[in-house]
Design an enzyme around this catalytic site. Structure first.
Site, PDB file in Angstrom:
ATOM      1  N   ASP A  16      24.624  10.947  -5.958  1.00 57.79           N
ATOM      2  CA  ASP A  16      23.370  11.708  -5.886  1.00 57.79           C
ATOM      3  C   ASP A  16      22.384  11.285  -6.984  1.00 57.79           C
ATOM      4  O   ASP A  16      22.796  10.813  -8.043  1.00 57.79           O
ATOM      5  CB  ASP A  16      23.695  13.203  -6.004  1.00 57.79           C
ATOM      6  CG  ASP A  16      22.542  14.074  -5.565  1.00 57.79           C
ATOM      7  OD1 ASP A  16      21.670  13.596  -4.806  1.00 57.79           O
ATOM      8  OD2 ASP A  16      22.494  15.251  -5.994  1.00 57.79           O
ATOM      9  N   HIS A  33      17.497   4.154  -3.503  1.00 61.78           N
ATOM     10  CA  HIS A  33      18.622   3.823  -2.612  1.00 61.78           C
ATOM     11  C   HIS A  33      18.964   2.336  -2.728  1.00 61.78           C
ATOM     12  O   HIS A  33      20.128   1.963  -2.753  1.00 61.78           O
ATOM     13  CB  HIS A  33      18.281   4.172  -1.160  1.00 61.78           C
ATOM     14  CG  HIS A  33      17.952   5.623  -0.957  1.00 61.78           C
ATOM     15  ND1 HIS A  33      18.731   6.633  -1.474  1.00 61.78           N
ATOM     16  CD2 HIS A  33      16.932   6.247  -0.306  1.00 61.78           C
ATOM     17  CE1 HIS A  33      18.207   7.810  -1.154  1.00 61.78           C
ATOM     18  NE2 HIS A  33      17.103   7.600  -0.448  1.00 61.78           N
ATOM     19  N   LEU A 127      42.305  -1.253  -2.181  1.00 68.50           N
ATOM     20  CA  LEU A 127      41.578   0.019  -2.094  1.00 68.50           C
ATOM     21  C   LEU A 127      41.166   0.358  -0.648  1.00 68.50           C
ATOM     22  O   LEU A 127      40.693  -0.517   0.082  1.00 68.50           O
ATOM     23  CB  LEU A 127      40.326  -0.130  -2.970  1.00 68.50           C
ATOM     24  CG  LEU A 127      39.214   0.882  -2.897  1.00 68.50           C
ATOM     25  CD1 LEU A 127      39.665   2.228  -3.457  1.00 68.50           C
ATOM     26  CD2 LEU A 127      38.006   0.393  -3.690  1.00 68.50           C
TER      27      LEU A 127
END
Ligand code: IPE
Ligand code: IPE
Ligand code: MG
Length: 237
Positions: A16, A33, A127
């Protein structure tokens, strides 16, 4: 990073503060972004290197469709560009990508890029990157409930089959519970992120906007995690 530190098995990151990061620099929100993508790439490499097994990244909530069309369109374009080009490094790092969220009403070209990335990385073994895109905990519970009702209606399950293990298996992805939830930007809320999975997670709220969440700041978060005393309802040791 100090090798004696415990690395949480499943980390959730609520990425965020991109808009504010840009606005504070006199830029338009979408530049936040764009810069978040650079941070994200470095962070994924770092998480794979330090041995995080599962990372859930909140990329776009079901509620984020309320934003201006220009911002939503920019984000959809950024997802396509990321999945098709920017995320090539995932193969080198042996990272597997899965998605959580509702497919409707995501544009067809976004869905295609998502499916391609999942397929390309499906055999990778390090991962697991769970990208939460058009994700909401409420939607997940609604969708899971509908799926379970269908199975019941078709006689494929009995009421006794429904237990906590079964519920986990019927979420968007069958992942272990969250150990640690990190939300950047200073906001102290979940905003519809993995409520069920976060039931015994530890929480960390660094006061930094996501584009500035460097590997060093991630390491600090891990040190903080190691100071926590998790009890899961038991007695303090
Ligand atoms: C998070 O940053 C990214 C998405 C929600 C897609 P924001 O865009 O929410 O940035 P702020 O919180 O408005 O600064
Ligand atoms: C949560 O952030 C969603 C993502 C980071 C993708 P928001 O910026 O949408 O959350 P609110 O509106 O501040 O609660
Ligand atoms: Mg925000």
């Amino acid at each position: 990073m100090n090798s004696n530190l415990i690395i949480p098995t499943h980390i959730g990151i609520i990425m965020d503060g991109n808009g504010r990061w840009a606005q504070e620099r006199g830029m338009i929100r979408t530049m936040g972004h764009k810069n978040a993508l650079k941070t994200l790439k470095a962070l994924c490499i770092h998480m794979a290197d330090v041995g995080v097994k599962y990372a859930s990244l909140y990329a776009f909530s079901t509620e984020n469709f309320k934003r201006e069309k220009t911002e939503v369109d920019y984000l959809m374009g950024l997802f396509i560009e990321s999945f098709k080009k920017e995320f090539k490094f995932l193969m080198e790092k042996d990272v597997r990508v899965v998605f959580s969220g509702r497919r409707e009403p995501l544009p067809k070209n976004v869905l295609e890029a998502m499916d391609e990335l999942v397929d390309d990385t499906k055999d990778n073994k390090s991962l697991v990157l769970n990208i939460c895109l058009n994700y909401g905990s409420h939607a997940e519970i609604v969708d899971m409930t509908k799926n379970i009702c269908e199975l019941y209606k078709e006689g494929k399950i009995k009421l006794e089959d429904i237990n906590e293990e079964f519920i986990q298996k019927n979420m968007y992805q069958d992942l272990p519970p969250l150990d640690y939830v990190i939300r950047t930007s200073g906001e102290l809320r979940l905003s519809n992120f993995m409520m069920y999975q976060a039931s015994y997670a530890e929480f960390y709220f660094p006061k930094v906007y996501f584009p500035d969440f460097t590997e060093e700041k991630f390491d600090k978060a891990i040190i903080e995690f190691n100071k926590r005393n998790r009890r899961f309802g038991g007695v303090k040791k």
